[in-house]
Design a protein around this motif. Structure first.
Motif, PDB file in Angstrom:
ATOM      1  N   GLY A 271     -28.950 -56.761 -39.231  1.00  0.00           N
ATOM      2  CA  GLY A 271     -27.939 -56.490 -40.237  1.00  0.00           C
ATOM      3  C   GLY A 271     -26.700 -55.925 -39.578  1.00  0.00           C
ATOM      4  O   GLY A 271     -26.687 -55.638 -38.378  1.00  0.00           O
TER       5      GLY A 271
ATOM      6  N   TRP B 210     -16.916 -53.238 -36.910  1.00  0.00           N
ATOM      7  CA  TRP B 210     -18.172 -53.953 -37.174  1.00  0.00           C
ATOM      8  C   TRP B 210     -19.258 -53.358 -36.301  1.00  0.00           C
ATOM      9  O   TRP B 210     -19.096 -53.240 -35.085  1.00  0.00           O
TER      10      TRP B 210
ATOM     11  N   GLU C 238     -24.132 -56.163 -44.547  1.00  0.00           N
ATOM     12  CA  GLU C 238     -24.515 -57.570 -44.589  1.00  0.00           C
ATOM     13  C   GLU C 238     -25.832 -57.768 -43.855  1.00  0.00           C
ATOM     14  O   GLU C 238     -26.209 -56.968 -43.003  1.00  0.00           O
ATOM     15  N   GLY C 239     -26.511 -58.849 -44.178  1.00  0.00           N
ATOM     16  CA  GLY C 239     -27.770 -59.164 -43.526  1.00  0.00           C
ATOM     17  C   GLY C 239     -28.882 -58.275 -44.048  1.00  0.00           C
ATOM     18  O   GLY C 239     -28.817 -57.749 -45.150  1.00  0.00           O
TER      19      GLY C 239
ATOM     20  N   ASN D  17     -21.127 -53.689 -51.071  1.00  0.00           N
ATOM     21  CA  ASN D  17     -19.975 -52.846 -50.767  1.00  0.00           C
ATOM     22  C   ASN D  17     -20.162 -51.441 -51.323  1.00  0.00           C
ATOM     23  O   ASN D  17     -20.751 -51.253 -52.394  1.00  0.00           O
TER      24      ASN D  17
ATOM     25  N   LYS E  77     -19.057 -52.305 -45.948  1.00  0.00           N
ATOM     26  CA  LYS E  77     -19.757 -53.518 -46.363  1.00  0.00           C
ATOM     27  C   LYS E  77     -21.009 -53.666 -45.511  1.00  0.00           C
ATOM     28  O   LYS E  77     -20.936 -53.637 -44.286  1.00  0.00           O
TER      29      LYS E  77
ATOM     30  N   ARG F 168     -27.639 -54.453 -49.414  1.00  0.00           N
ATOM     31  CA  ARG F 168     -26.447 -55.210 -49.037  1.00  0.00           C
ATOM     32  C   ARG F 168     -25.373 -54.998 -50.090  1.00  0.00           C
ATOM     33  O   ARG F 168     -25.653 -54.740 -51.251  1.00  0.00           O
TER      34      ARG F 168
END
Length: 132
Positions: free
Chosen positions: A35, A47, A64-65, A89, A62, A87
């Motif tokens: 993730g 990131w 993700e994954g 925001n 955010k 997952r």
């Protein structure tokens, strides 16, 4: 006193079952789980995919994954923390603060509540009391 001991022993037994997760087996896919967390501040985005010390005053986050993370207000995973367990925001208002100094990966079951376990304990307790 006998009824009290029956209830106490039943409660201890059920609690051990819940903690041992005898009724639920789960594949351990967390090792394969990848993730990421993207931290957005006013001008930049950062990131992150692994444990990292950073310096961000965030506006939003955010996730993700798969996998879960924690945000920390101090370096090294110290200070206030916020668990990112799904997952999507998050805003700095959701988190309750904006100065992030470290991000750590975390087991996803860290904040999970075993609803079935609580239900099992309640039903078991009612059954034991009913049998006494």
């Amino acid at each position: 006193y006998i009824m009290f001991y029956k209830i106490l022993l039943g409660w201890i037994f059920l609690q051990n079952i819940v903690q041992a997760q005898i009724f639920e087996t789960k594949d351990n896919d967390e090792a394969d789980c990848k993730g990421s967390v993207t931290l957005y501040d006013r001008f930049n985005e950062t990131w992150i995919t692994q444990d990292e010390d950073i310096k961000v005053t965030l506006d939003s986050v955010k996730v993700e994954g798969c996998g879960c993370f924690t945000l920390h207000s101090r370096k090294g995973g110290k200070g206030r923390s916020f668990f990112l367990g799904r997952r999507g925001n998050y805003t700095s208002q959701d988190i309750g603060w904006s100065r992030v100094r470290s991000v750590r990966s975390a087991p996803c079951d860290r904040m999970a509540r075993p609803g079935w376990g609580v239900l099992l304990l309640v039903v078991g307790t009612v059954l034991i009391i009913g049998l006494c």
